[in-house]
Motif scaffolding. Structure first.
Motif, short mmCIF file in Angstrom:
data_model
loop_
_atom_site.label_atom_id
_atom_site.label_comp_id
_atom_site.label_asym_id
_atom_site.label_seq_id
_atom_site.Cartn_x
_atom_site.Cartn_y
_atom_site.Cartn_z
N PRO A 11 0.84 -1.20 0.00
CA PRO A 11 0.00 0.00 0.00
C PRO A 11 0.88 1.25 0.00
CG PRO A 11 -0.09 -1.10 2.12
CD PRO A 11 0.65 -2.00 1.20
N THR A 12 0.38 2.35 -0.54
CA THR A 12 1.20 3.56 -0.71
C THR A 12 1.58 4.17 0.64
OG1 THR A 12 -0.88 4.68 -1.05
CG2 THR A 12 0.44 4.21 -3.00
N GLN A 13 0.70 4.02 1.62
CA GLN A 13 0.99 4.61 2.91
C GLN A 13 1.80 3.61 3.73
OE1 GLN A 13 -2.15 4.24 5.75
NE2 GLN A 13 -2.30 6.44 5.86
N LYS A 14 2.82 4.08 4.43
CA LYS A 14 3.67 3.13 5.17
C LYS A 14 2.92 2.66 6.42
CE LYS A 14 8.09 2.50 7.31
NZ LYS A 14 9.17 3.04 8.05
N LEU A 15 2.74 1.34 6.50
CA LEU A 15 2.06 0.78 7.65
C LEU A 15 3.09 0.35 8.67
CD1 LEU A 15 -0.56 -1.50 5.92
CD2 LEU A 15 -1.00 0.64 7.09
N ARG A 16 2.69 0.41 9.92
CA ARG A 16 3.64 0.07 10.96
C ARG A 16 3.13 -1.04 11.86
NH1 ARG A 16 4.96 5.56 10.75
NH2 ARG A 16 7.20 5.85 10.69
N GLY A 17 4.07 -1.72 12.47
CA GLY A 17 3.76 -2.62 13.58
C GLY A 17 2.67 -3.61 13.29
N ALA A 18 1.74 -3.67 14.22
CA ALA A 18 0.71 -4.70 14.15
C ALA A 18 -0.16 -4.54 12.91
CB ALA A 18 -0.15 -4.64 15.40
N TRP A 19 -0.39 -3.30 12.48
CA TRP A 19 -1.24 -3.14 11.28
C TRP A 19 -0.54 -3.76 10.09
CZ3 TRP A 19 -3.88 -2.28 14.97
CH2 TRP A 19 -4.14 -1.07 15.61
N GLU A 49 9.92 2.10 17.17
CA GLU A 49 9.89 1.09 16.13
C GLU A 49 10.85 1.43 14.99
OE1 GLU A 49 5.93 0.24 14.98
OE2 GLU A 49 6.63 -1.00 13.32
N ASP A 50 10.84 2.72 14.58
CA ASP A 50 11.68 3.10 13.45
C ASP A 50 13.16 2.97 13.75
OD1 ASP A 50 9.48 5.80 12.39
OD2 ASP A 50 9.45 3.65 11.99
N LEU A 51 13.56 3.35 14.97
CA LEU A 51 14.98 3.27 15.31
C LEU A 51 15.36 1.87 15.78
CD1 LEU A 51 15.55 6.59 17.27
CD2 LEU A 51 16.18 6.09 14.93
N GLY A 52 14.38 1.03 16.03
CA GLY A 52 14.68 -0.32 16.50
C GLY A 52 15.33 -0.31 17.87
N LEU A 61 4.66 -7.60 19.67
CA LEU A 61 3.87 -7.38 20.89
C LEU A 61 4.45 -6.24 21.72
CD1 LEU A 61 1.36 -8.66 21.85
CD2 LEU A 61 2.69 -10.37 23.04
N LEU A 62 5.77 -6.12 21.75
CA LEU A 62 6.40 -5.04 22.50
C LEU A 62 5.98 -3.69 21.92
CD1 LEU A 62 10.02 -6.36 23.06
CD2 LEU A 62 8.37 -5.80 24.83
N HIS A 63 5.89 -3.63 20.59
CA HIS A 63 5.52 -2.35 19.98
C HIS A 63 4.04 -2.05 20.11
CE1 HIS A 63 9.34 -2.59 17.39
NE2 HIS A 63 9.50 -1.73 18.36
N VAL A 64 3.21 -3.06 19.92
CA VAL A 64 1.78 -2.79 19.93
C VAL A 64 1.28 -2.50 21.35
CG1 VAL A 64 0.48 -4.95 20.28
CG2 VAL A 64 -0.09 -3.48 18.39
N SER A 65 1.97 -3.06 22.37
CA SER A 65 1.54 -2.83 23.74
C SER A 65 2.03 -1.50 24.27
CB SER A 65 2.03 -3.95 24.65
OG SER A 65 3.43 -3.99 24.61
N ASP A 66 2.97 -0.88 23.56
CA ASP A 66 3.41 0.47 23.92
C ASP A 66 3.90 0.50 25.37
OD1 ASP A 66 1.84 3.71 24.12
OD2 ASP A 66 3.73 3.12 23.20
N GLY A 107 -4.05 3.14 34.83
CA GLY A 107 -5.48 3.29 35.01
C GLY A 107 -6.31 3.21 33.74
N LYS A 108 -5.69 3.11 32.58
CA LYS A 108 -6.47 3.02 31.33
C LYS A 108 -7.19 1.68 31.31
CE LYS A 108 -4.50 3.81 27.24
NZ LYS A 108 -3.37 4.05 26.34
N LYS A 109 -8.34 1.65 30.63
CA LYS A 109 -9.11 0.42 30.61
C LYS A 109 -8.35 -0.67 29.84
CE LYS A 109 -13.85 -1.10 29.91
NZ LYS A 109 -13.47 -2.42 29.48
N SER A 110 -8.28 -1.84 30.44
CA SER A 110 -7.55 -2.93 29.80
C SER A 110 -8.43 -3.65 28.81
CB SER A 110 -7.07 -3.93 30.85
OG SER A 110 -6.27 -3.28 31.78
N GLY A 111 -7.88 -4.01 27.69
CA GLY A 111 -8.67 -4.72 26.69
C GLY A 111 -7.84 -5.82 26.08
N ILE A 112 -8.28 -6.30 24.93
CA ILE A 112 -7.56 -7.35 24.23
C ILE A 112 -6.50 -6.70 23.37
CG2 ILE A 112 -7.76 -9.29 22.69
CD1 ILE A 112 -10.71 -9.38 23.29
N LEU A 113 -5.28 -7.18 23.50
CA LEU A 113 -4.19 -6.60 22.72
C LEU A 113 -3.98 -7.40 21.45
CD1 LEU A 113 -2.44 -4.23 23.33
CD2 LEU A 113 -0.78 -5.74 24.36
N ARG A 114 -4.03 -8.70 21.57
CA ARG A 114 -3.72 -9.54 20.43
C ARG A 114 -4.39 -10.89 20.56
NH1 ARG A 114 0.81 -8.63 16.50
NH2 ARG A 114 0.17 -10.25 15.08
#
Lengths: 198, 333
Positions: free
Chosen positions: A98-106, B102-105, B141-146, B291-298
């Motif tokens: 896709p043209t837009q760069k997707l990241r991470g989980a998406w 994520e970008d800098l790894g 998972l490390l990235h998506v869970s922030d 305190g944020k509401k916990s939900g399903i991550l993956r």
């Protein structure tokens, strides 16, 4: 507009298809049943090998993970007991991102439906025996709780959750890869919508 | 008279032999029993309780050893410095701030299975598909869970005011370097479900990680670190997601009638069960600390069509019910 499918673009492969949806274009080629390496041989079923090649480069851990997911899904679709001690080799080359760069989980989740659909169509094109059909689709939940099917790039950038779901013709869920931060209710709603869609 | 011929061998084997010869019927016989029990003695929904020990590796910034039944995993976190001047395309302001990690790894997990942890993972081999897939799943998972705060990994420098600056302009801080965390996960014993053990080890090790106080020395133009432990700071983790894996054993087969199939969802599969089951489900629930509401991550499910939405919901519920245990295991009050 639905996905675009081009049948049998490669004449030397047993089965091939070029599949493109809103986001990705995948070229899938299938060879099989072919001879298997002794170490990969399974006594009562066919071994399945999936190779995923990204647009640029040969791929790393991400592609190996995608391969493990696609192999697991295809194992529940193919009739592996028909050809024991052989190999069914599937190669999936991503030709357009896709043209837009997707990241991470998406990025992870969005390519899976295209890969599964392309692989299935190539297997059908190659005439390999299958126990069921499979349809995969990408769904996204936007911030206001709306579920979008066949998500396009715009949907992905503004969503809280993305789901790659695959169902077979009996309505059984064969794949569910979801990512994002969403509530249980939103996820249930997505599952119901997906079941009806597929 | 002496009887020289030995008695004929019996036609019964010990259970271990039966398990080796016909693993599927062995597991099936256990599960079809009226009180379903698994060969390892657990009920289908019972998990192994993990034990976590942190801080055992003295040369790492953080470490944890996790034992889940016979699966044992060691995780070490080592922090290295990445100079901002070494970054080829430096980030420009707030536009990329969200995705810098994520970008800098800056988080680099690596799962090593070729340690001789099981007969199928002999030491010295390059990582196979399983090790690579596990490494990638943990990274994703490390990235998506922030969970790691980028601020904790930045080494900033307040530029001193010079005469050229406007008198009422505030002090300017620039980021001179970043801490990169190399998270090495070594599996020292493998008895099924490496993902849950590895993830628990990563969380425990990151909680244990302390970074030394670092600053930019403008005269020598390098980063200096203080060796004093009192000046070191811990990582502030925003989220402590808990992961739960299930395997599905089913008697369904394309050669049999669909209605006759029986299936069982086994929580926290061990090595024997993993070899026999094809379908697996992994659920990761977020557990926010602010305190944020916990939900399903993956949610990850593939390998078969037995688990439908209803069964998946049960898996999510089962994971949720273990939130208390999870906190106790990690030592969170």
């Amino acid at each position: 507009m639905g996905p675009e499918i081009n049948h049998h673009p490669l004449s030397r492969a047993d089965g091939s298809v070029s599949f493109s949806n809103n986001l990705y274009t995948i070229l899938a080629a299938v060879n099989g049943p072919v001879e298997v390496q002794r170490r990969d041989e399974l006594p009562e079923e066919a071994a399945i090998e999936v190779n995923i090649r990204p647009v640029a480069g040969v791929g790393g851990p991400r592609e190996r993970w995608l391969e493990s997911v696609v192999t697991a899904v295809l194992r529940s679709v193919l009739l592996v007991h028909m050809h024991p001690r052989t190999l069914i080799q599937i190669t999936l080359q991503i030709t357009k991102l896709p043209t837009q760069k997707l990241r991470g989980a998406w990025k992870d989740v969005s390519v899976l439906p295209a890969l599964v659909n392309a692989a299935f169509l190539a297997l059908a094109d190659g005439g390999l025996p299958m126990q069921s059909t499979v349809t995969a689709e990408l769904f996204t939940i936007s911030e206001d709780g709306e579920i979008h099917a066949s998500s396009a790039e715009g949907d992905l950038s503004a969503c809280t959750g993305a789901f790659a779901l695959a169902y077979n013709q009996h309505g059984e869920m064969l794949m569910n890869e979801s990512a994002g931060n969403f509530s249980l209710e939103a996820w249930e709603k997505a599952g119901d919508t997906a079941a009806k869609f597929c | 008279m002496a009887n020289g011929t030995p008695p004929a061998p019996g036609l019964t084997f010990p259970p271990e032999t039966f398990a080796k010869l016909t693993p599927r019927p062995f597991l099936q016989a256990h599960l079809q029993h009226k009180d379903s029990i698994r060969p390892n003695g657990r009920r289908p929904e019972e998990v192994r309780k993990p034990t976590v020990n942190t801080g055992s590796l003295s040369y790492s910034n953080g470490s944890a050893v996790v034992r889940v039944g016979d699966t044992a995993v060691v995780c070490g976190v080592r922090a290295e410095i990445l100079l901002a001047s070494d970054i080829p395309h430096p980030p420009n302001g707030d536009a990329d701030a969200e995705h810098l990690l994520e970008d800098l790894g800056l988080l680099v997990p690596n799962v090593e299975l070729s340690t001789g942890c099981s007969p199928t993972h002999l030491p010295g081999n390059p990582p196979g598909i399983l090790a690579q897939a596990l490494s990638y799943r943990i990274l994703s998972l490390l990235h998506v869970s922030d969970l790691v705060n980028l601020q904790d990994l930045q080494i900033e420098y307040t530029v001193p005011q010079t005469d050229d600056d406007l008198p009422d302009a505030g002090p300017k801080t620039v980021v001179k370097a970043y801490w990169t965390l190399y998270i090495d996960i070594l599996c020292i014993a493998m008895d099924g479900n490496p993902f849950d053990a590895a993830w628990t080890a990563v969380i425990a090790a990151l909680r244990d990680t302390s970074l030394p106080r670092a600053w930019w020395d403008p005269d020598r133009e390098i980063i200096l670190c203080s060796p004093l432990e009192a000046e070191a700071s811990r990582l502030r983790l925003r989220n402590l997601p808990m992961a739960s894996t299930f395997a599905v054993y089913s008697t369904s087969s394309p050669l049999k009638q669909r209605a006759h199939a029986e299936s069982w969802v086994l929580a926290d599969p061990d090595g024997f069960e993993e070899d026999v089951c094809h379908e697996s489900v992994t659920v990761v629930l977020s557990h926010h600390m602010d305190g944020k509401k916990s939900g399903i991550l993956r949610v990850e499910k593939h390998g078969g069509g037995i688990v439908d939405n209803v069964a998946l919901l049960r898996c999510v519920q089962a994971t949720r019910n273990r939130a208390g245990e999870w906190c106790a295991v990690l030592g969170i009050t």
